[in-house]
Design an enzyme around this catalytic site. Structure first.
Site, short mmCIF file in Angstrom:
data_model
loop_
_atom_site.label_atom_id
_atom_site.label_comp_id
_atom_site.label_asym_id
_atom_site.label_seq_id
_atom_site.Cartn_x
_atom_site.Cartn_y
_atom_site.Cartn_z
N CYS A 33 0.80 -1.23 0.00
CA CYS A 33 0.00 0.00 0.00
C CYS A 33 0.84 1.28 0.00
O CYS A 33 0.82 2.04 -0.97
CB CYS A 33 -0.92 0.01 1.21
SG CYS A 33 -2.12 -1.33 1.18
N1 LIG Z 1 -2.63 -6.07 1.91
C1 LIG Z 1 -3.08 -5.03 2.57
O1 LIG Z 1 -2.72 -4.79 3.71
C2 LIG Z 1 -4.08 -4.07 1.94
C3 LIG Z 1 -4.74 -3.15 2.77
C4 LIG Z 1 -5.68 -2.28 2.22
C5 LIG Z 1 -5.93 -2.33 0.85
N2 LIG Z 1 -5.26 -3.21 0.04
C6 LIG Z 1 -5.61 -3.22 -1.37
O2 LIG Z 1 -6.42 -4.36 -1.63
C7 LIG Z 1 -6.17 -4.88 -2.95
C8 LIG Z 1 -5.78 -6.35 -2.85
O3 LIG Z 1 -4.58 -6.45 -2.10
P1 LIG Z 1 -4.10 -7.83 -1.45
O4 LIG Z 1 -3.00 -7.46 -0.52
O5 LIG Z 1 -5.24 -8.62 -0.95
O6 LIG Z 1 -3.50 -8.56 -2.76
P2 LIG Z 1 -3.11 -10.10 -2.91
O7 LIG Z 1 -2.10 -10.16 -3.98
O8 LIG Z 1 -2.80 -10.69 -1.57
O9 LIG Z 1 -4.45 -10.79 -3.41
C9 LIG Z 1 -5.05 -10.51 -4.63
C10 LIG Z 1 -5.63 -11.79 -5.19
O10 LIG Z 1 -6.34 -11.47 -6.39
C11 LIG Z 1 -6.18 -12.55 -7.30
N3 LIG Z 1 -6.50 -12.09 -8.65
C12 LIG Z 1 -5.76 -11.36 -9.50
N4 LIG Z 1 -6.46 -11.12 -10.63
C13 LIG Z 1 -7.67 -11.70 -10.48
C14 LIG Z 1 -8.82 -11.80 -11.32
N5 LIG Z 1 -8.86 -11.22 -12.52
N6 LIG Z 1 -9.88 -12.49 -10.84
C15 LIG Z 1 -9.83 -13.09 -9.63
N7 LIG Z 1 -8.77 -13.03 -8.80
C16 LIG Z 1 -7.70 -12.33 -9.22
C17 LIG Z 1 -4.74 -12.98 -7.09
O11 LIG Z 1 -4.50 -14.30 -7.55
C18 LIG Z 1 -4.60 -12.85 -5.58
O12 LIG Z 1 -4.90 -14.06 -4.92
C19 LIG Z 1 -5.09 -3.97 -3.53
O13 LIG Z 1 -5.71 -2.96 -4.25
C20 LIG Z 1 -4.43 -3.37 -2.30
O14 LIG Z 1 -3.84 -2.12 -2.57
C21 LIG Z 1 -4.35 -4.10 0.57
#
Ligand SMILES: NC(=O)c1ccc[n+]([C@@H]2O[C@H](COP(=O)([O-])OP(=O)(O)OC[C@H]3O[C@@H](n4cnc5c(N)ncnc54)[C@H](O)[C@@H]3O)[C@@H](O)[C@H]2O)c1
Length: 439
Positions: free
Chosen positions: A272
């Site tokens: 992030c």
């Molecule tokens: N990790 C954090 O602490 C956090 C906190 C707040 C916001 N976010 C935001 O949340 C979002 C997700 O982050 P995350 O950390 O969970 O990412 P992540 O990489 O852990 O998980 C994302 C998942 O999405 C899947 N994916 C990708 N393309 C896809 C598709 N077309 N259809 C279905 N699944 C698909 C991936 O295989 C993966 O498992 C991002 O925008 C991030 O900025 C993350």
């Protein structure tokens, strides 16, 4: 269509689908199951789906037993089959929003997901984007793709944005305990999204549009990035002045108003804070309004690993040792304490710099047993070393990059000849303080 969906949300018969089962998606599933909903989890990564189906968790704070139980009794159905998206009444999108090679927003995952939804969109579905992104994404990127379905938003289906505020590894806050901001593409979408999230989280804060909700999330992360940059810059100055920046911050935070403590470190990590502000600066550049604070914070935070390595080289030099050939162990490759997430970790930059200077590298991380393969970093193929007395005594320097709580810092300082501490992890160590160099 509104009434049917409203009823299904009210009596919790609505099936909640979460797309993207990562650090954000899986805890969100848990929040909705906790609230009494049946859920489906969609992910393009078949390996993740297989693990979930086998009752295995891949996220530290989500227990495998809980996954096995929910998959077993049908409250959670993981699948990689996107043709089943129409089976869910609600679709919450938690896919990655990274930067491209040129550090511009890369919305390919959001676009792919939206196209998959558009192919199966049916009347009575609510779609909400949770991924962090720049203002305008829901309306300008998602809405035109969904419109290809021929359905009308606000009448046939509903569209909202609600940013995720997950703080992995923080035992004080789980997904359901954090208030959620919700903005709809129209008032009806906002109302339905608010109704839904009210079941699952402690408080829902509605705002007038998707754009306000999108900007709210980026403001939160930009605020952190800029404040961390400020204390990082002050740390470099105070190092030169011989003042302990952590002691200064601890003193300043006794002020009961007008000050919030941020802490310096070896550089920014995670999915992030190093990334999200650049989503905003990209929009700013497009609109001809530069955001100098964001760029400056990025520059300062990016320079921190070099500062740390400079301090480490000075400390080795004081002990009569060159960096070349010195045995240096990096403690922590996760980007922050008590998590197993190495994304964008500054430890990789530290290892690149130390390796280029000829150091003999090892690492320890209780949560990451094997060095991951990371794009743009040429990392040695290592396993996490156990921090035994013999191992520590055989090092020239131990570099604390991540202050994992489970590490015994008294023991580390007792046995290592030199400890470079970028996190103030050794603040309570009494014996052997002369071996500690804060950096
Ligand atoms: N990790 C954090 O602490 C956090 C906190 C707040 C916001 N976010 C935001 O949340 C979002 C997700 O982050 P995350 O950390 O969970 O990412 P992540 O990489 O852990 O998980 C994302 C998942 O999405 C899947 N994916 C990708 N393309 C896809 C598709 N077309 N259809 C279905 N699944 C698909 C991936 O295989 C993966 O498992 C991002 O925008 C991030 O900025 C993350």
């Amino acid at each position: 269509m509104t009434r049917e969906l409203e009823r299904a949300i009210a009596d919790k018969s609505a099936k909640v689908g979460v797309i993207g089962l990562g650090y954000v998606g899986l805890p969100l599933i848990r929040a909705f199951i906790g609230a009494g909903f049946r859920t489906m989890g969609f992910d393009v990564d078949q390996a993740k789906v297989d693990r979930l189906m086998a009752g295995q968790s891949y996220i530290g704070h989500i227990p495998s037993e809980w996954i096995a139980e929910c998959v077993g009794d049908g409250r959670f159905e993981p699948t990689a089959d996107m043709s089943r998206l129409a089976e869910a009444d609600v679709l919450l999108i938690c896919v990655p929003t990274p930067l491209s090679e040129s550090r511009d927003p890369d919305l390919c995952y959001v676009e792919d997901t939206t196209r998959s939804i558009a192919r199966t969109l049916r009347p009575g579905q609510l779609v909400a984007l949770e991924s962090t992104t720049y203002p305008g994404t829901t309306r300008d990127v998602m809405l035109p793709i969904l419109a290809e379905s021929g359905l009308t938003v606000g009448e046939d289906y509903f569209l909202a944005y609600s940013p995720e505020r997950e703080d992995p590894g923080n035992p004080d806050f789980s997904a359901e305990g954090i208030p959620k901001v919700v903005g709809g593409i129209d008032p009806e979408s906002c109302r339905l999204a608010e109704m839904l999230y009210r079941h699952a989280v402690v408080k829902v804060v509605t705002v007038s549009s998707c754009e306000v909700a999108e900007t709210c999330k980026i403001l939160e992360n930009t605020y952190r990035s800029i404040n961390i940059a400020m204390v990082n810059e002050l740390k470099v100055l105070m190092d030169r002045l011989g003042i302990d920046v952590w002691e200064v911050i601890d003193a300043a935070k006794t002020k009961p108003f007008g000050f919030q403590a941020f802490y310096p470190g070896p550089g920014l990590g995670g999915h992030c804070i190093p990334i999200d502000p650049f989503y905003l600066s990209w929009v700013a550049r497009k609109s001809g309004t530069p955001t100098r604070f964001i760029e400056l914070a990025g520059e300062i935070n990016t320079a921190m690993p070099r500062h740390v390595v400079r301090r480490l080289v000075e400390a080795l030099n004081d002990a009569g040792k060159p960096l070349r050939g010195s045995k240096v162990c990096v403690l922590g490759v996760a980007y922050k304490k008590d998590v197993d997430d190495p994304r964008e970790s500054p430890s990789f930059v530290l290892m690149d710099l130390l390796g280029a200077g000829g150091a003999e590298l090892s690492y320890h991380d209780p949560y990451i047993p094997k060095m991951p393969k990371v794009r743009n970093h040429d990392l040695p193929d290592l396993q996490s070393s156990e921090l035994t007395a013999e191992f520590l005594a055989g090092l020239d320097c131990l570099l604390i990059a991540t202050d994992h709580s489970s590490c015994d810092y008294d023991f580390i300082v007792r046995h290592a000849p030199l400890v470079v501490d970028t996190r103030n992890a050794t603040k309570n160590v009494v014996e052997g303080r002369e071996k500690i160099c804060k950096a």
